[in-house]
Motif scaffolding. Structure first.
Motif, short mmCIF file in Angstrom:
data_model
loop_
_atom_site.label_atom_id
_atom_site.label_comp_id
_atom_site.label_asym_id
_atom_site.label_seq_id
_atom_site.Cartn_x
_atom_site.Cartn_y
_atom_site.Cartn_z
N THR A 118 0.84 -1.20 0.00
CA THR A 118 0.00 0.00 0.00
C THR A 118 0.88 1.25 0.00
OG1 THR A 118 -1.78 -1.19 1.13
CG2 THR A 118 -1.86 1.22 1.21
N THR A 153 -6.67 7.39 2.35
CA THR A 153 -7.82 6.53 2.03
C THR A 153 -7.35 5.12 1.73
OG1 THR A 153 -9.04 8.44 1.21
CG2 THR A 153 -9.85 6.26 0.55
N MET A 154 -6.24 5.00 1.00
CA MET A 154 -5.70 3.67 0.68
C MET A 154 -5.34 2.92 1.96
SD MET A 154 -3.39 4.83 -2.58
CE MET A 154 -2.64 3.25 -2.92
N ASP A 156 -6.70 3.39 4.93
CA ASP A 156 -7.96 3.02 5.57
C ASP A 156 -8.56 1.77 4.91
OD1 ASP A 156 -8.01 4.86 7.60
OD2 ASP A 156 -9.54 6.15 6.70
N ILE A 157 -8.44 1.69 3.60
CA ILE A 157 -8.91 0.50 2.89
C ILE A 157 -8.10 -0.71 3.37
CG2 ILE A 157 -9.05 -0.67 0.65
CD1 ILE A 157 -9.47 2.20 -0.58
N GLN A 158 -6.78 -0.58 3.39
CA GLN A 158 -5.90 -1.68 3.78
C GLN A 158 -6.19 -2.15 5.20
OE1 GLN A 158 -2.60 -1.01 5.82
NE2 GLN A 158 -2.52 -3.21 6.01
N LEU A 162 -12.81 0.97 5.91
CA LEU A 162 -13.95 1.31 5.04
C LEU A 162 -14.93 0.15 4.98
CD1 LEU A 162 -12.37 3.43 2.19
CD2 LEU A 162 -13.52 4.16 4.26
N PHE A 163 -14.43 -1.05 5.04
CA PHE A 163 -15.34 -2.20 5.08
C PHE A 163 -16.16 -2.14 6.37
CE2 PHE A 163 -16.43 -6.53 6.36
CZ PHE A 163 -17.20 -6.90 5.27
N SER A 169 -16.15 -3.57 0.05
CA SER A 169 -14.98 -4.43 -0.06
C SER A 169 -13.79 -3.56 -0.44
CB SER A 169 -15.21 -5.50 -1.12
OG SER A 169 -15.22 -4.90 -2.41
N ASP A 170 -12.59 -4.11 -0.34
CA ASP A 170 -11.40 -3.35 -0.75
C ASP A 170 -11.51 -2.95 -2.21
OD1 ASP A 170 -10.68 -4.13 1.81
OD2 ASP A 170 -8.64 -4.70 1.26
N ALA A 173 -14.03 -0.14 -2.62
CA ALA A 173 -13.49 1.11 -2.09
C ALA A 173 -12.48 1.73 -3.06
CB ALA A 173 -12.85 0.87 -0.72
N TYR A 174 -11.62 0.90 -3.66
CA TYR A 174 -10.67 1.43 -4.64
C TYR A 174 -11.39 1.96 -5.88
CZ TYR A 174 -6.10 0.60 -2.60
OH TYR A 174 -4.98 0.68 -1.82
#
Length: 187
Positions: A118, A153-154, A156-158, A162-163, A169-170, A173-174
């Motif tokens: 990431t 944001t990336m 937070d996804i990792q 966000l989930f 889902s990842d 979100a991307y």
């Protein structure tokens, strides 16, 4: 570590099983049975289940990175390259099961591999935003700040945030991040 073609094939098949089903509950016996090989064959890839999982995660990210970069190379327009990159990441993540992502987040050594990847992706985004601004294809915003916002944001996804908050889902979100970035930065 240099692997034989047979070991490369086995690692690829193991990666497919693990990303589809997760790894926390699987034993080496389960994995060997699924792959129709011996545990000794698996131990030739890594000396323990934990190290095998890390090898699988590294292998998945190597292949995913190659696919993302290949997709990006097909996008010549500097204003679309950030979006193309994020969309390619979303496409790669769409093949990962929730079980795998949950197991990844819960196992620190594997999660560290995700985090390093990431971080590399965030650096790539910074460069793509700067290139787009320099080419006049993206609005003249503070590239470092815009890239930091995308990178935050990336991360937070990792981390699965966000989930947890949005049920995305990842991959979803991307994809949403790609659309937001394109709308926000396009000149």
């Amino acid at each position: 570590m240099r692997r034989t073609p047979r070991q490369q094939d086995l690692l690829g098949r193991l990666t497919a099983v693990v990303v589809a089903e997760g790894f926390a509950e699987a034993t080496l016996d389960d994995l060997a049975r699924s792959l129709r090989c011996s545990k000794t064959t698996l131990y030739a890839l890594a000396p323990s289940k934990q190290e095998l999982v890390v090898e699988v995660v590294r292998a998945w990210f190597r292949e995913a990175t190659a696919q993302v970069e290949a997709h990006l190379a097909e996008e010549p327009h500097p204003g679309r390259r950030v979006t193309a990159y994020l969309e390619a990441v979303a496409a790669q993540l769409s093949g990962l099961s929730r079980a795998f992502l949950d197991d990844l987040a819960a196992f620190a050594p594997a999660d560290a591999v995700y985090r390093r990847n990431t971080e590399a992706a965030a650096d790539r985004i910074r460069a793509l935003i700067a290139e787009g601004i320099e080419a006049g294809a993206l609005r003249p915003v503070d590239a470092a700040f815009a890239a930091e916002m995308v990178a935050a944001t990336m991360f937070d996804i990792q981390r699965g945030r966000l989930f947890a908050r949005l049920g995305l889902s990842d991959a979803e979100a991307y994809a949403a991040l790609a659309g937001f970035v394109e709308q926000s930065l396009t000149a």
